[in-house]
Motif scaffolding. Structure first.
Motif, short mmCIF file in Angstrom:
data_model
loop_
_atom_site.label_atom_id
_atom_site.label_comp_id
_atom_site.label_asym_id
_atom_site.label_seq_id
_atom_site.Cartn_x
_atom_site.Cartn_y
_atom_site.Cartn_z
N THR A 115 19.66 -48.08 3.60
CA THR A 115 20.89 -47.35 3.32
C THR A 115 21.25 -46.49 4.52
OG1 THR A 115 19.63 -45.54 2.30
CG2 THR A 115 20.45 -47.28 0.83
N ARG A 117 22.39 -44.78 7.90
CA ARG A 117 22.41 -45.15 9.31
C ARG A 117 21.52 -46.35 9.60
NH1 ARG A 117 21.41 -40.57 13.45
NH2 ARG A 117 22.25 -42.22 14.80
N GLN A 118 20.39 -46.47 8.88
CA GLN A 118 19.52 -47.63 9.12
C GLN A 118 20.28 -48.93 8.87
OE1 GLN A 118 15.81 -47.70 6.96
NE2 GLN A 118 14.69 -47.12 8.78
N PHE A 119 21.06 -48.97 7.81
CA PHE A 119 21.80 -50.19 7.50
C PHE A 119 22.87 -50.46 8.55
CE2 PHE A 119 25.45 -52.35 5.58
CZ PHE A 119 24.84 -53.51 5.12
N TRP A 120 23.65 -49.45 8.90
CA TRP A 120 24.76 -49.66 9.83
C TRP A 120 24.29 -49.93 11.26
CZ3 TRP A 120 28.73 -51.10 7.36
CH2 TRP A 120 29.03 -50.56 6.10
N ARG A 121 23.08 -49.47 11.60
CA ARG A 121 22.54 -49.67 12.95
C ARG A 121 21.51 -50.79 12.97
NH1 ARG A 121 19.44 -45.39 14.66
NH2 ARG A 121 19.72 -46.07 16.82
N ARG A 122 21.52 -51.67 11.98
CA ARG A 122 20.45 -52.64 11.82
C ARG A 122 20.29 -53.56 13.03
NH1 ARG A 122 24.74 -53.73 8.63
NH2 ARG A 122 25.62 -55.84 8.56
N GLN A 123 21.40 -54.01 13.62
CA GLN A 123 21.31 -54.89 14.78
C GLN A 123 20.66 -54.17 15.96
OE1 GLN A 123 22.26 -58.16 15.05
NE2 GLN A 123 23.00 -58.35 12.96
#
Length: 241
Positions: A115, A117-123
């Motif tokens: 969830t 920042r981890q999700f949005w920065r996953r790449q």
């Protein structure tokens, strides 16, 4: 309070003929945050069963397990699954990579359940972790295009990318050459220390076990401490064979 505590943990199964097979017998183990513990044992000693219990995949037949101060019996199946996905990083002897996905896509997979920042920065996070294990130039490679050692490093990057609080490493250097294996173990130690994760290495290799701070031997389901000097002697003997 230890991050992980096992008290009197047993695991047994009933065989088809009705006999009771004891796999683990009265396991006691405390593991603190940021600590590296090794468990050595031969094939059939119960190492895989112990790993599954530590990782909340399996449950004890008897005894008590506390995960981050919470007794296992207080967790529903769904809560146990959430904790395992969020807090436990598994490095298996078999790589278990998705065959048609690239190295980057394999490492991104755990972050799809994250969830914020981890999700949005996953790449970005997955790319950085692959770079840390020396695969920054193999992001687009699928498992069939990677050597066994490279596949193991992808599996390690996947296990570490979410910043787990408990890292369970099952023969983490089994497919690696000596130099790469030493670098990977140094990385695991670094991640554990900087993030406060507990690291448990399960191995039959005394050279790998010697890198931990505390050592145990699992023999016929019984877990007992092993002195550093004994592990070092076994590792030296292995090196000079």
């Amino acid at each position: 309070m230890p991050f992980l505590r096992l008290e009197g943990v047993t695991r047994s199964v009933v065989l088809p003929d009705g006999d009771n097979l004891e796999i683990l017998r009265g396991i006691d183990l405390d593991v603190e945050v940021g600590e590296h513990v090794s468990v050595v044992g031969r094939s059939g000693s119960g190492k895989s069963t112990l790993l599954n219990i530590l990782g909340l995949i399996d449950t004890p037949t008897s005894g008590a397990l506390e995960f981050d101060g919470v007794p296992l019996e207080r967790l529903s199946g769904a809560e146990r699954d959430r904790r395992r996905g969020r807090d436990v990083g598994f490095i298996f002897q078999q790589f278990n990579l998705l065959p048609r996905r690239t190295a980057l896509e394999n490492v991104v997979t755990p972050l799809l359940y994250a969830t914020g920042r981890q999700f949005w920065r996953r790449q970005q996070l997955a790319t950085q972790m692959l770079e840390r294990v020396g695969l920054g130039t193999r992001l687009a490679s699928t498992p069939d295009q990677l050597s066994g050692g490279e596949q193991q490093r992808v599996a390690i990057a996947r296990a570490l990318v979410r910043g787990p609080r408990l890292i369970l490493a099952d023969e983490p250097t089994g497919a690696l050459d000596v130099e790469t294996g030493a670098a990977i173990m140094a990385l695991l130690d670094e991640v554990a220390e900087t993030t406060g994760a507990a690291l448990i290495t399960i191995t039959h290799d005394p050279k790998v076990a010697a890198l931990a701070r505390r050592h145990y031997r699992l023999d016929r389901g019984v877990l007992g401490p092993v002195a550093q000097a004994q592990i070092d002697a076994l590792a030296q003997k292995e090196l000079t064979l």
